[in-house]
Design a protein around this motif. Structure first.
Motif, PDB file in Angstrom:
ATOM      1  N   ILE A 158       0.835  -1.206   0.000  1.00 23.67           N
ATOM      2  CA  ILE A 158       0.000   0.000   0.000  1.00 23.67           C
ATOM      3  C   ILE A 158       0.869   1.254   0.000  1.00 23.67           C
ATOM      4  O   ILE A 158       0.619   2.203  -0.750  1.00 23.67           O
ATOM      5  CB  ILE A 158      -0.939   0.020   1.228  1.00 23.67           C
ATOM      6  N   GLY A 214       2.340   1.949  -3.309  1.00 22.19           N
ATOM      7  CA  GLY A 214       1.327   2.466  -4.229  1.00 22.19           C
ATOM      8  C   GLY A 214       0.984   3.924  -3.985  1.00 22.19           C
ATOM      9  O   GLY A 214       0.934   4.724  -4.919  1.00 22.19           O
ATOM     10  N   VAL A 215       0.788   4.286  -2.723  1.00 27.06           N
ATOM     11  CA  VAL A 215       0.356   5.652  -2.431  1.00 27.06           C
ATOM     12  C   VAL A 215       1.494   6.654  -2.670  1.00 27.06           C
ATOM     13  O   VAL A 215       1.259   7.789  -3.106  1.00 27.06           O
ATOM     14  CB  VAL A 215      -0.218   5.758  -1.003  1.00 27.06           C
ATOM     15  N   CYS A 246       1.357   7.319  -6.288  1.00 29.69           N
ATOM     16  CA  CYS A 246       0.221   8.194  -6.600  1.00 29.69           C
ATOM     17  C   CYS A 246       0.556   9.655  -6.313  1.00 29.69           C
ATOM     18  O   CYS A 246       0.187  10.553  -7.084  1.00 29.69           O
ATOM     19  CB  CYS A 246      -1.002   7.781  -5.785  1.00 29.69           C
ATOM     20  N   ILE A 259      -5.784   6.778   2.634  1.00 27.22           N
ATOM     21  CA  ILE A 259      -4.855   5.645   2.525  1.00 27.22           C
ATOM     22  C   ILE A 259      -3.782   5.726   3.607  1.00 27.22           C
ATOM     23  O   ILE A 259      -3.438   4.728   4.250  1.00 27.22           O
ATOM     24  CB  ILE A 259      -4.240   5.580   1.115  1.00 27.22           C
ATOM     25  N   ALA A 290      -5.341   2.532  -6.280  1.00 26.32           N
ATOM     26  CA  ALA A 290      -4.908   2.441  -4.877  1.00 26.32           C
ATOM     27  C   ALA A 290      -6.102   2.156  -3.965  1.00 26.32           C
ATOM     28  O   ALA A 290      -6.003   1.340  -3.035  1.00 26.32           O
ATOM     29  CB  ALA A 290      -4.199   3.726  -4.461  1.00 26.32           C
ATOM     30  N   VAL A 311      -1.388  -2.714  -7.497  1.00 25.78           N
ATOM     31  CA  VAL A 311      -0.133  -2.027  -7.174  1.00 25.78           C
ATOM     32  C   VAL A 311       0.777  -2.019  -8.395  1.00 25.78           C
ATOM     33  O   VAL A 311       1.414  -1.006  -8.704  1.00 25.78           O
ATOM     34  CB  VAL A 311       0.574  -2.709  -5.980  1.00 25.78           C
ATOM     35  N   ILE A 361      -0.308   0.619 -10.770  1.00 23.65           N
ATOM     36  CA  ILE A 361       0.116   1.968 -10.393  1.00 23.65           C
ATOM     37  C   ILE A 361       1.544   2.227 -10.861  1.00 23.65           C
ATOM     38  O   ILE A 361       1.848   3.279 -11.439  1.00 23.65           O
ATOM     39  CB  ILE A 361      -0.015   2.177  -8.873  1.00 23.65           C
TER      40      ILE A 361
END
Length: 200
Positions: free
Chosen positions: A21, A24-25, A28, A57, A106, A118, A121
């Motif tokens: 996570i 991924g964030v 982003c 998130i 996400a 993921v 992304i």
């Protein structure tokens, strides 16, 4: 799947859900300036919805409970502010579309725990840079050396390094607030993923 994504996937599969996570964030967040530029230029969209999704998130990563309804709601809002590129002139809408797609993925990842989101992304960020290089360098895709020129471009090399460095640091790491803050600082240290002043 190309070599870039294969190399990323090999590292992603070794990470815990929370580590995935965070990867991924962070990716982003690198895309957010592209949407902000688009929204400002055409007076359409809402960057605050994407920022709200990012905050949610990070809250999840700090064990602040999110229910499925909240995630579904923010996902629907992201869809509403995702531009149809055919409705806008210039290239900014395509970059904004990529940003929305990544943030939506996400959120989908939190809901599904399907790590393909993921990987998506990581791919979207790479595709954004690929598009920028093609446009800014006026590359002819028919040129048999075009792919190599893209891979060797400073922006692509920097992004490849960013993703691999973050994945390396995530492996085995405890996801707490100090670590998250350190990773966001590292993420920011790589600078913008594209030069927005060259995009019209």
């Amino acid at each position: 799947m190309d070599e870039f994504l294969k190399s990323i996937e090999k590292k992603i599969v070794k990470l815990s859900f929370k580590q995935q996570i965070l990867f991924g964030v962070l990716s982003c967040e690198k895309l957010l300036p592209n949407y902000r530029q688009f929204s400002s230029a055409v007076n359409w969209g809402n960057i605050e919805i994407l920022e709200e999704a990012i905050v949610m998130i990070y809250q999840y990563l700090q064990d602040i409970e999110l229910n499925e309804g909240e995630l579904d709601s923010i996902y629907e809002k992201i869809i509403e502010i995702t531009p149809n590129v055919e409705n806008f002139e210039g290239d900014l809408a395509a970059y904004a579309l990529d940003t929305c797609s990544a943030v939506a993925d996400a959120v989908e990842f939190l809901l599904s725990e399907d790590q393909s989101y993921v990987l998506n992304i990581a791919s979207i960020v790479r595709d954004t840079i690929d598009m920028f290089i093609q446009e800014s360098e006026e590359l002819d895709i028919a040129d048999e050396n075009a792919d190599q020129k893209i891979v060797q471009h400073e922006y692509m090399k920097r992004e490849t390094k960013r993703q691999h460095e973050i994945l390396r640091r995530l492996l085995g790491a405890e996801i707490d607030l100090p670590f998250i803050s350190a990773m966001r600082d590292l993420n920011n240290s790589y600078g913008p993923i594209i030069e927005l002043s060259l995009v019209s």
